[in-house]
Design an enzyme around this catalytic site. Sequence first.
Site, PDB file in Angstrom:
ATOM      1  N   GLU A   1       0.781  -1.228   0.000  1.00  0.00           N
ATOM      2  CA  GLU A   1       0.000   0.000   0.000  1.00  0.00           C
ATOM      3  C   GLU A   1       0.816   1.283   0.000  1.00  0.00           C
ATOM      4  O   GLU A   1       0.384   2.291  -0.540  1.00  0.00           O
ATOM      5  CB  GLU A   1      -0.939  -0.007   1.222  1.00  0.00           C
ATOM      6  CG  GLU A   1      -2.027  -1.051   1.172  1.00  0.00           C
ATOM      7  CD  GLU A   1      -3.036  -0.785   0.066  1.00  0.00           C
ATOM      8  OE1 GLU A   1      -3.541   0.356  -0.037  1.00  0.00           O
ATOM      9  OE2 GLU A   1      -3.298  -1.708  -0.726  1.00  0.00           O
TER      10      GLU A   1
ATOM     11  N   SER B   1     -51.970 -16.852  46.048  1.00  0.00           N
ATOM     12  CA  SER B   1     -51.576 -17.180  47.414  1.00  0.00           C
ATOM     13  C   SER B   1     -50.085 -17.046  47.665  1.00  0.00           C
ATOM     14  O   SER B   1     -49.652 -17.050  48.818  1.00  0.00           O
ATOM     15  CB  SER B   1     -52.012 -18.617  47.752  1.00  0.00           C
ATOM     16  OG  SER B   1     -53.423 -18.708  47.740  1.00  0.00           O
TER      17      SER B   1
END
Length: 813
Positions: free
Chosen positions: A87, A480
């Site tokens: 690059e 309950s």
Amino acid sequence: MIRWLIAIVLSLLVLVLAGAGAVLAMLWHYGSTLPDYQQLADYEPPTVTRVHAGDGRLLAEFAREKRVFVPVAAMPKRIIKAFLSAEDKNFYSHPGIDFLGVARAIVTNLSRMGTDQRPVGASTITQQVAKNFLLTNEVSIERKIKEAILAFRIERALSKERILELYLNEIYLGYGSYGVAAAALNYFNKALDDLTVAEAAFLAGLPKAPANYNPVRRPAAARARRDYVIGRMTEDGYLTAPQAEAARAAPLEVRRRDDTEFVDARFFSEEVRRELIRRYGEEKLYGGGLSVRTTLDPALQALADETLRAGLLDYDRRHGWRGPVARIEALDRWETALADLARPDGLDEARPGWRMAVVLEIADTHAGIGTEAGRMGYIPLAGMKWARKWRESQRRGPSVTRASDVLRPGDVVLVSPAGADKDGKPAPEGAFALEQIPEIQGALVAMDPHTGRVLAMTGGFSYGRSEFNRATQARRQPGSAFKPFVYLAALDAGFTPSSLVLDAPFVIDQGPGLGRWKPSNYSNKFYGPSPMRIGIENSRNLMTVRLAQNIGIDAVARYAERFGVVEKLPHMLSMALGAAETTLLDLTTAYAMLVNGGKRVTPTLIDRVQDRHGRTEFRHETRPCDGCRGVEWQGQPPPAVPDNREQVADPRSAYQIVSMLQGVVERGTGRRISAIGKPLAGKTGTTNDSLDAWFIGFSPDLVVGVFAGFDGPRSLGRDETGSSVAVPIFRDFMQAALKERPSIPFRIPPGLRMVRVNADTGLPARPGDRHVIREAFRPGTEPTADRAVLDGSAIGVFDADPDVPNRGRHGLY
């Protein structure tokens, strides 16, 4: 002549100045609107947030880009050299723009005019950083000018190493890979350190056009590009000729990345994700690189998933067969037709061994089937005996006596390999059992009662089928299961477990236009004066309502809100029977505060959160402990950690409730659990018309809540209760969870006297009494024979406890 020379020189000077001015104007024009490049100095690329279970295993990953950030100092030199050759070979010498490279590119592109060859570029790594981080991918002269200006500025602001680090961690290299570390994993299933020269060269050749060099779809182009980079590395002196030759000879083989092993806890991990978003926001969750350590115990989580699913399946089978999942009419092409059918959502996750099959023939004793992948088999009559017809009344149809009572050719059904029979004999080859995904849903939560750490959470039969978490998102009436908080308020008001309460008809006028409220027991019977303990063990509604009326619904509301069962309890007497909606997690947390001695705990799924640099941002445990960190364990005593938890209930009253709930397991509605043979306590809950079934219970160090019900509330069936639906799930979970743990009794706080009493009467035990238990009393409140009975109209006082209201040895009559 001289004048002409002077004129030419002046003209050239004017042109130069004008050109310079134009360039300066252009630089000012484009440069004044450029983004702030200084942000790159502190830039941290988005990285994966990882969530771990309590044992360190990976639970989930959250990210928009699966990026692995690696500091440039930790990258192998061959990776860096490969990218520089491919690059930007002059990276360390140019000021941001490679003028020599630009000139070379111009000459090369001019020579290629009229050919099919692509133009070459001359962007430096610095220019690519400018484009990737600060600009767009727009192809224009304007963007190139901005890119060049930014490249100069970046070079002045950042070191070469920082620029390279940003580039190598940000560049897209295909296969969903952002950065070289992710690419190494996705292409070669390797860490950066393990890459060969050839593999590094291949990755370095990808930035220009990853799709053009895909090694699977375009292997020749990918290999040519790799070899080109190897050649550049040789020219730049990074490789010797023999090294380059060996690299070119190496095959270009893509290796599928190993599947990451995740702990299977999707309801839990989704709840963690929601909590992290509430705490940090989406941006930080999906890009902040957080490291999250959760409270999850993978073994308990697997057990929670399995026991909940098994319990829901057991319930579903008790209520019959709802029919096939689909039909295939053209049986001559059944394989194709079956393959085209969509599998039911969540099937593979919830029951991996199940598969789809089509019924091909029917006999009295079996049904011949064809399964997915073309395998032939059969369902024996024994494998479908449970499949009596389902009816809206929740009562099943007649018994199954032959296969045609259940199935017919063309039915598409779910099957699983038949297991061994009750004698342990293996099933014949090709035998399958008929299966059905239950409609009923449920949830299970397991928690450490001393810290609030959620050890396991499953919010339904299958996350793939429904992501709705019934442990945290479903608000249902607890029935309950709420009663212990009524009884706790009564104990703090001066009652004892032996106080007598009248179990008899109860009617109250609710006000204009509301009619009279007439609560009743589940059995529709009345039992007369009974000890408070009996009221909670056998879940007596009338006794509970009388208690609530006597102590005041305001007191009940204070306890419900203090324990976090609800935020605001309506001040109506029916709330004493669990009419206010809550979540399973909230109710389980409230029970945790009973068994831990009345200490406040906050439920948490997260132990600790660290940022990408290892700094702790959140810790659930906030108690100070100077001796806990940076200490090498050498057998010394553990450090003392202060207990700064808020006391929300008197520990003596909390233990009395725990003891009474232990009676629920030993003699009451939860007695199916007693077979485990270890100290356990808890309470069932069933709402009107059996819409919801609950059991919340605990050992001294583990609290577990179970809920079951339909998402669109409808009756579970006339005979279905918390005892028949939720209790078996709790029992099976606890039996396995406590199998290797020692049997530990519930801890008794100071300030109580243990007295032997008759469990049926609450009176001191006498010789010959059969049901004798040890009951906990505050000193001075032990029962005597001269007790009154509570009926809500008056209070009889006998030998009152001087420290509490005058109800120590009495009841309501």
